[in-house]
Motif scaffolding. Structure first.
Motif, PDB file in Angstrom:
ATOM      1  N   GLN A   1     102.541  29.358  25.254  1.00 26.03           N
ATOM      2  CA  GLN A   1     101.164  29.156  24.801  1.00 26.03           C
ATOM      3  C   GLN A   1     101.137  28.313  23.535  1.00 26.03           C
ATOM      4  N   VAL A   2      99.949  27.794  23.240  1.00 25.17           N
ATOM      5  CA  VAL A   2      99.709  27.042  22.009  1.00 25.17           C
ATOM      6  C   VAL A   2      98.717  27.832  21.164  1.00 25.17           C
ATOM      7  N   CYS A   3      99.064  28.054  19.900  1.00 25.01           N
ATOM      8  CA  CYS A   3      98.236  28.880  19.016  1.00 25.01           C
ATOM      9  C   CYS A   3      97.888  28.121  17.742  1.00 25.01           C
ATOM     10  N   PHE A   4      96.740  28.492  17.145  1.00 21.18           N
ATOM     11  CA  PHE A   4      96.351  28.010  15.829  1.00 21.18           C
ATOM     12  C   PHE A   4      96.482  29.161  14.833  1.00 21.18           C
ATOM     13  N   LEU A   5      97.268  28.925  13.779  1.00 20.17           N
ATOM     14  CA  LEU A   5      97.451  29.924  12.730  1.00 20.17           C
ATOM     15  C   LEU A   5      96.602  29.541  11.532  1.00 20.17           C
ATOM     16  N   ASP A   6      95.864  30.510  11.020  1.00 22.59           N
ATOM     17  CA  ASP A   6      95.035  30.322   9.827  1.00 22.59           C
ATOM     18  C   ASP A   6      95.650  31.139   8.694  1.00 22.59           C
ATOM     19  N   ASN A   7      95.896  30.488   7.560  1.00 18.85           N
ATOM     20  CA  ASN A   7      96.501  31.188   6.427  1.00 18.85           C
ATOM     21  C   ASN A   7      95.691  32.390   5.973  1.00 18.85           C
ATOM     22  N   ARG A   8      94.398  32.353   6.190  1.00 18.44           N
ATOM     23  CA  ARG A   8      93.537  33.453   5.750  1.00 18.44           C
ATOM     24  C   ARG A   8      93.607  34.638   6.706  1.00 18.44           C
ATOM     25  N   ASP A   9      94.145  34.429   7.907  1.00 21.19           N
ATOM     26  CA  ASP A   9      94.301  35.511   8.876  1.00 21.19           C
ATOM     27  C   ASP A   9      95.533  35.213   9.722  1.00 21.19           C
ATOM     28  N   PHE A  10      96.679  35.253   9.076  1.00 15.61           N
ATOM     29  CA  PHE A  10      97.919  34.775   9.672  1.00 15.61           C
ATOM     30  C   PHE A  10      98.347  35.603  10.869  1.00 15.61           C
ATOM     31  N   LYS A  11      98.069  36.879  10.856  1.00 14.50           N
ATOM     32  CA  LYS A  11      98.560  37.772  11.906  1.00 14.50           C
ATOM     33  C   LYS A  11      97.690  37.785  13.152  1.00 14.50           C
ATOM     34  N   HIS A  12      96.612  37.018  13.162  1.00 18.15           N
ATOM     35  CA  HIS A  12      95.730  36.974  14.334  1.00 18.15           C
ATOM     36  C   HIS A  12      95.509  35.513  14.742  1.00 18.15           C
ATOM     37  N   PRO A  13      96.500  34.909  15.357  1.00 17.32           N
ATOM     38  CA  PRO A  13      96.359  33.502  15.763  1.00 17.32           C
ATOM     39  C   PRO A  13      95.352  33.350  16.896  1.00 17.32           C
ATOM     40  N   ILE A  14      94.808  32.173  17.005  1.00  9.20           N
ATOM     41  CA  ILE A  14      93.842  31.834  18.052  1.00  9.20           C
ATOM     42  C   ILE A  14      94.569  31.029  19.122  1.00  9.20           C
ATOM     43  N   GLN A  15      94.499  31.517  20.339  1.00  3.62           N
ATOM     44  CA  GLN A  15      95.178  30.811  21.428  1.00  3.62           C
ATOM     45  C   GLN A  15      94.329  29.641  21.894  1.00  3.62           C
ATOM     46  N   PHE A  16      94.990  28.507  22.087  1.00  2.00           N
ATOM     47  CA  PHE A  16      94.318  27.302  22.573  1.00  2.00           C
ATOM     48  C   PHE A  16      94.365  27.321  24.096  1.00  2.00           C
ATOM     49  N   LYS A  17      93.238  27.630  24.722  1.00  2.00           N
ATOM     50  CA  LYS A  17      93.172  27.766  26.175  1.00  2.00           C
ATOM     51  C   LYS A  17      92.710  26.457  26.779  1.00  2.00           C
ATOM     52  N   THR A  18      93.568  25.899  27.606  1.00  2.00           N
ATOM     53  CA  THR A  18      93.278  24.621  28.230  1.00  2.00           C
ATOM     54  C   THR A  18      93.046  24.813  29.715  1.00  2.00           C
ATOM     55  N   SER A  19      92.641  23.731  30.351  1.00  2.00           N
ATOM     56  CA  SER A  19      92.391  23.775  31.790  1.00  2.00           C
ATOM     57  C   SER A  19      93.704  23.642  32.543  1.00  2.00           C
ATOM     58  N   ARG A  20      93.614  23.709  33.850  1.00  2.89           N
ATOM     59  CA  ARG A  20      94.806  23.564  34.683  1.00  2.89           C
ATOM     60  C   ARG A  20      95.401  22.168  34.578  1.00  2.89           C
ATOM     61  N   ALA A  21      94.619  21.223  34.042  1.00  2.00           N
ATOM     62  CA  ALA A  21      95.144  19.865  33.906  1.00  2.00           C
ATOM     63  C   ALA A  21      96.323  19.810  32.958  1.00  2.00           C
ATOM     64  N   ALA A  22      96.436  20.830  32.085  1.00  2.00           N
ATOM     65  CA  ALA A  22      97.581  20.859  31.172  1.00  2.00           C
ATOM     66  C   ALA A  22      98.881  21.080  31.917  1.00  2.00           C
ATOM     67  N   GLY A  23      98.798  21.635  33.121  1.00  2.19           N
ATOM     68  CA  GLY A  23      99.986  21.797  33.942  1.00  2.19           C
ATOM     69  C   GLY A  23     100.730  23.082  33.645  1.00  2.19           C
ATOM     70  N   GLY A  24     101.802  23.303  34.426  1.00  7.17           N
ATOM     71  CA  GLY A  24     102.598  24.498  34.265  1.00  7.17           C
ATOM     72  C   GLY A  24     103.891  24.217  33.539  1.00  7.17           C
ATOM     73  N   GLY A  25     104.765  25.213  33.547  1.00  2.86           N
ATOM     74  CA  GLY A  25     106.017  25.079  32.831  1.00  2.86           C
ATOM     75  C   GLY A  25     105.851  25.353  31.351  1.00  2.86           C
ATOM     76  N   ASP A  26     106.908  25.170  30.600  1.00  2.00           N
ATOM     77  CA  ASP A  26     106.871  25.414  29.161  1.00  2.00           C
ATOM     78  C   ASP A  26     106.056  24.352  28.440  1.00  2.00           C
ATOM     79  N   PHE A  27     105.404  24.790  27.348  1.00  2.00           N
ATOM     80  CA  PHE A  27     104.804  23.848  26.416  1.00  2.00           C
ATOM     81  C   PHE A  27     105.875  23.424  25.419  1.00  2.00           C
ATOM     82  N   TYR A  28     105.889  22.132  25.089  1.00  2.00           N
ATOM     83  CA  TYR A  28     106.885  21.625  24.157  1.00  2.00           C
ATOM     84  C   TYR A  28     106.289  21.091  22.862  1.00  2.00           C
ATOM     85  N   SER A  29     105.049  20.654  22.895  1.00  2.00           N
ATOM     86  CA  SER A  29     104.456  20.108  21.672  1.00  2.00           C
ATOM     87  C   SER A  29     102.942  20.120  21.768  1.00  2.00           C
ATOM     88  N   ALA A  30     102.320  20.260  20.600  1.00  2.00           N
ATOM     89  CA  ALA A  30     100.869  20.126  20.442  1.00  2.00           C
ATOM     90  C   ALA A  30     100.638  19.580  19.042  1.00  2.00           C
TER      91      ALA A  30
END
Length: 649
Positions: free
Chosen positions: A180-209
């Motif tokens: 998964q791809v997450c956004f970390l906010d210094n003001r709430d570090f322990k609760h990252p926001i997951q970046f949910k994309t469409s199926r166009a992002a494809g399967g397999g491992d994510f390597y970069s964002a």
């Protein structure tokens, strides 16, 4: 009097000003001439020319394991490194360039529990983020060396492959985990926001964002199967730019796993790596995709064994590492330059034929690359427990003659004997340089490999990542599309390499022929090769099915056209007792040798009628390829091959 005095002062001041200005102009002109017209000027030749400059390299050996992550600070005054020894380090770039044995300015107090894969600075270069193989992320204060925040979640137990800080928001960090791809906010570090994309992002491992450098609402997201796509963070339901909309990209690229993508400095281009295939370069201005082809040789570009990064030197110059230990650099045509498409129909491509430079000096695979525009240096690291600084300027305690290492299996004797041989050869070279007074300021063998045993070269680790001949079958070739053909290529080249190992030129030619010739064409051409020497080998190599073979009439009782056979009317009667060797091989479908046995009682010859379409030119090519004489000229000899007539081109 007062008026006269007032009139005289401005005149004197004016003269002084003219004199001062004249002297200032002379000084400025002198400085300009010295810096801009002198051959060794720093100003004139400041920017690195990777195409023609001579490079020196300097090894920094402080880590005790592989160095998997590199990152320059935003001010490019600091360099962070991390790897298998579980602790991140921060170095001052000036000390790395100038000191003989620089030491890190920062050593992370908190050790990771697994290998460090990614690093990132905050915008003010006050904090350092580090991500590990098991997914934990730590944030250290550089001044106090204390852990400010840490992220350990049960739902994130996959590798943190990449981290990228928002270009203007000091609180936001994008972390790319494998799942998964997450956004970390210094003001709430322990609760990252997951970046949910469409199926166009494809399967397999994510390597970069990565955030776009100018418009950070845009994200360049790369997945192993889905490849690189550009999303809008405000509406990630579908990509803004799809890679298959670019002209010049092949539509049949399945099977090439995508491995990381990065923006250019301006954000007008991006680049992506692929497993077992060439890198791709996307130009958003011209909407073109370029395939970056390497020069074809045994030590050319190969991306198979490790996860690598890529960098932009500028918008049109890119670099990445190779499994054959080189750092490959390409220069891509600019957006306004016309480039012809190569290929047919849906396979048309824009091709960059070969690299402008390959930097060599690593003794194993360089995985990570970083370029500092302010310092004009390139930093690389990988399987070795050291990292390199590359510069077109002679750095203190650097060297320009690499320390060459033979791969596992290429040397005789034990590993210790090979290391002793390398050391002795280097000593002889250094003695010769010392006699010419050229060793001053150069790094010696002891400087590079001596010192602490914990930081010394781990030869067994390096040899573990060597590409052997079996793995050479995966050598990148975009023309192999199906899994069946790829397996066929692997088995075929393996057999060819086994038969012709001693002749390197022959090996390269066969390798080139095999990759680019169609299977059907090879089957047709092999009928014209010296059968005694090569027919059996190539038959096994190709492994053709029965339906690919040309039906042949093996009935000796059929009438044949005797008009097509010349020079075969006279035979010695002594051949009556000789049996044709090909009778023993009738169980093989690919046995195409002609039974030329002639019996005294027979009234004529039985000869098979074979037709070959447009193979004359290729026959000459194979004659040159295998350095053999023209078989037609030898048809009168004792060879078992009879002179087969070939149609004229």
């Amino acid at each position: 009097m007062i008026d006269d005095g007032d009139d005289e002062m401005p005149a004197e001041d004016e003269e002084m000003q003219r004199t001062s200005k004249k002297n200032s102009v002379k000084i400025e002109q002198h400085l300009f001439d010295r810096e801009c017209w002198n051959g060794s000027s720093v100003v004139r030749n400041y920017n690195v020319d990777f195409k023609s400059d001579v490079f020196c390299q300097k090894d920094i050996r402080e880590h005790t394991g592989c160095v998997n992550a590199l990152r320059f600070s935003h001010g490019e005054q600091l360099l962070a490194t991390g790897g298998d020894d579980l602790q991140s380090r921060i170095w001052k770039v000036d000390e790395l360039m100038l000191r003989k044995n620089p030491k890190p300015d920062f050593l992370a107090e908190k050790r990771h529990t697994s290998n460090i894969f990614s690093l990132e600075f905050d915008l003010e270069d006050r904090f350092i983020y580090s991500g590990e193989h098991r997914g934990a992320v730590y944030k250290h204060d550089i001044q106090t060396n204390q852990v400010i925040s840490s992220l350990k979640r049960s739902d994130v137990r996959s590798s943190a492959y990449n981290m990228d800080h928002h270009p203007s928001d000091s609180h936001l960090l994008a972390v790319t985990f494998a799942n998964q791809v997450c956004f970390l906010d210094n003001r709430d570090f322990k609760h990252p926001i997951q970046f949910k994309t469409s199926r166009a992002a494809g399967g397999g491992d994510f390597y970069s964002a990565e955030f776009h450098p100018e418009s950070p609402v845009l994200m360049l997201l790369n997945a192993e199967d889905g490849g690189p796509n550009v999303f809008d963070r405000r509406n990630p339901s579908r990509p803004v730019f799809l890679r298959n909309k670019f002209s010049g990209i092949r539509t049949d690229t399945r099977g090439h796993g995508y491995m990381g993508a990065t923006w250019s400095p301006s954000g007008n281009q991006f680049m992506v790596l692929r497993k077992l295939s060439s890198p791709l370069y996307f130009d958003l201005i011209s909407q073109r995709c370029f395939t970056l082809k390497p020069a074809r040789n045994r030590n050319g570009y190969l991306n198979m064994k490790t996860i690598k990064s890529m960098i932009f030197i500028d918008d049109y110059t890119v670099a990445t590492g190779s499994d054959h230990w080189g750092i490959h650099l390409w220069q891509v045509p600019r957006a306004h330059e016309d480039v012809p498409l190569v290929g047919e129909d849906r396979s048309q491509q824009y091709i960059v034929e070969k690299e402008i430079r390959v930097l060599r000096g690593h003794r194993s695979i360089p995985n990570q690359l970083r370029f500092s525009k302010h310092n004009q240096i390139l930093v690389s690291s990988g399987v070795e427990n050291s990292f390199k600084i590359w510069s077109n300027r002679r750095l203190p305690w650097s060297y320009d003659i690499p320390f060459v290492r033979k791969k596992n299996g290429e040397y005789d004797g034990t590993m210790e004997e090979e290391q002793a041989r390398e050391k002795e050869e280097r000593r002889i070279l250094e003695d010769a340089l010392d006699r010419d007074s050229e060793m001053e300021g150069r790094a010696s063998y002891d400087d590079v490999f001596g010192g602490n045993d914990q930081t010394s070269e781990q030869r067994d680790t390096l040899e573990h990542f060597d590409v052997d001949e079996d793995e050479m079958m995966y050598a990148m070739d975009d023309e192999v599309d199906s899994d069946e053909e790829r397996v066929l290529m692997r088995r075929g080249i393996n057999e060819i390499m086994g038969h012709f190992r001693q002749d390197e030129d022959l090996h390269e030619r066969i390798l080139h022929m095999y990759r680019h010739a169609q299977r059907r064409r090879i089957h047709e051409l092999q009928r014209e090769i010296d059968r005694e020497r090569l027919m059996a080998e190539l038959d096994d190599i190709l492994g053709l099915n029965d339906d690919d073979e040309v039906d042949e009439d093996e009935n000796d009782d059929d009438d044949d056209d005797e008009d097509e056979v010349e020079g075969e009317d006279e035979r010695d009667n002594d051949e009556e007792d000789n049996e044709d060797d090909d009778e023993d091989d009738d169980g093989r479908d690919n046995d195409e040798e002609v039974n030329d046995e002639e019996v005294n009682d027979s009234e004529g010859e039985n000869e098979e009628d074979e037709e070959f379409d447009d193979v004359g030119a290729d026959y000459d090519f194979f004659q040159m390829l295998f350095n053999q004489e023209d078989s037609d000229g030898d048809s009168d000899g004792d060879s078992g091959d009879e002179g087969i007539e070939l149609p004229e081109d």
